[in-house]
Design an enzyme around this catalytic site. Structure first.
Site: not given
Lengths: 296, 178
Positions: B55, B95, B120
């Site tokens: 990701s 992230h 998210d």
């Protein structure tokens, strides 16, 4: 006594040690020798605040800001540095609650737009709106960034649901440098000329003859409209109509020239002001948008 | 095949065997001590993590190693790459922070993977915002590929047991001073 296994063990551990020393030297050297960046500039073309909902479950009606901006900067020196894998560019708005108000102070920083520039990119980055142009025939180069009429890709909203306690915001373009190995570094690549004042919100309220659900669920972009269709909305008029039109177009994703705006069958021009029609600032008026072209 | 090893074990006797066991234990505990010392210095419960998902491509790929720090009372900034774990979630997620709202009492954060289309919020398990207590650390350093060993060990558990067993047997049988 040295067995084959021991020899192999010694060689691999020695190789690993040397490799680790080499890699740490590379990461330290490239971090210390990071080239400086010529500060680019950000020009804010337009900033409007309107009411809307995020596209997610149980979203509340809140104030959303949309921005259009031009951006130029040159990051060639960073991209050609030997330990650069990619640059992550991100435009941020930072703002805080008006300190003179008796409300809890909050410091905000949000990303409005971002872009990854990798070392493999052999063309300068140029974009108009949110589309890249000249991907194959653009000038050969690396790291020159030019964005015209850029729009925020992330919704700009406030946790409180309103921007009313926020006088202005600072816009900054940051970079985050990802190395092949070593330390991640970041810095500033461009700034706006000064803080940008946040305007009063525009209102697009459904006309009382239309039910709420009709307006909220059938956004114009999802449904093919026939020429002559009318959408009636209420607008709180502030200064001029062009912001109203722009806000309406942004909200429903329509193109220029596909719609015209009417007030009691009078055509509203972008250059005209509410006072031309006897409207008073701060009051709400019903305006209709008429579809001119099929499928707009 | 193992006759020479068994003979060596006999020669070691109980005392020697216990000494070898002590050696093995000191190797394991010194490793643990170094890890915990690193945790203390970086103020992070897991200062070295391996990337498990794609990701954050093209910044991080599966198997890259990340080094984290988490200094006390230093607010996270937008653009920082953080590693967080939400209550009920089993794996830490790497992230980037895209929104930060610092109030008097806490900091509200929103994150997004560079390679993901949306933010998210769906990963937060019902929470609206991420808070500093959920964050393990922010990424400071990067070493490619090396972490693939642990991914291989996780994907093929037999390999893990074979390796652990091999190291244990080797340490027990190792002749002192060799």
């Amino acid at each position: 006594m040295h067995s084959t296994f021991q020899r192999l063990n010694n060689i691999t551990s020695l190789a690993t040690t040397y490799l680790m020393v080499l890699l740490s030297l590379i990461s330290i050297a490239s971090y210390l020798a990071l080239p400086p960046v010529n500060m680019g500039r950000i020009d804010v073309k337009d900033l409007i605040i309107q009411h809307g909902r995020l596209r997610r479950y149980a979203a509340k009606n809140e104030e959303l800001a949309s921005i259009r901006f031009d951006l130029t900067t040159d990051l060639t020196t960073l991209l050609t540095s030997y330990n650069t894998k990619q640059l992550f560019l991100y435009l941020t708005a930072s703002y805080e609650t008006d300190p003179s108000l008796d409300v809890p102070q909050v410091n905000h920083e949000v990303v409005l737009w971002d872009r990854i520039i990798t070392r493999a990119d052999t063309r300068d980055f140029r974009a108009v709106g949110n589309k890249m142009v000249g991907k194959t025939k653009g000038k050969k180069g690396r790291g020159k960034i030019r964005v015209e009429e850029g729009k925020n890709v992330y919704t700009w909203r406030d946790p409180s649901g309103s921007f009313k306690n926020i006088p202005s915001a600072n816009l900054t373009l940051h970079y985050s440098l990802m190395p092949y190995v070593g330390l991640i570094s970041s810095g500033i690549a461009a700034t706006a000329q000064g803080p940008i004042a946040l305007p009063e919100p525009l209102f697009f309220l459904p006309h009382k003859d239309m039910s709420d659900s009709e307006v909220e669920n059938e956004s114009l972009r999802d449904k093919k409209k026939k020429a002559g269709d009318l959408t009636i909305f209420h607008v709180k008029v502030t200064t001029s109509f062009d912001k109203v039109f722009k806000g309406f177009a942004d909200k429903y994703g329509i193109r220029d020239g596909v719609y015209r705006f009417l007030y009691y069958s009078h055509r509203l021009g972008e250059k005209q002001t509410p006072s031309d029609f006897g409207m008073r600032p701060g009051h709400r008026y019903g305006i209709s948008a008429e579809v001119l072209q099929e499928g707009g | 095949m193992f006759s020479s090893e068994i003979a060596r074990l006999r020669k070691l006797g109980v005392q020697g065997l216990l000494f070898q066991l002590l050696n093995l234990l000191s190797v394991v505990t010194s490793g643990l001590m170094m890890w915990k010392a690193l945790c203390l210095i970086t103020n992070s419960e897991s200062p070295i993590v391996v990337v498990l998902s794609g990701s954050m491509e093209p910044a991080f790929y599966r198997g890259d190693i990340l080094f984290l720090t988490n200094p006390h009372h230093v607010p996270y900034e937008v653009g920082d790459i953080t590693v967080y774990k939400v209550p009920g979630g089993d794996v830490p997620i790497v992230h980037r922070v895209i929104e930060s709202h610092i109030t008097n009492t806490t900091q509200l954060l929103l994150t997004k993977g560079d390679n993901n289309p949306g933010d998210d919020l769906v990963l937060y398990g019902g929470m609206q915002w991420l808070e500093p207590k959920h964050i393990i650390g922010r990424v400071r350093g990067f070493l490619p590929y090396v972490g693939y060993v642990t991914i291989a060990l996780n994907d093929f558990p037999q390999l893990k047991y074979a390796l652990l067993g091999g190291v244990g047997v080797f340490l027990l049988l190792q002749k002192e001073g060799s």
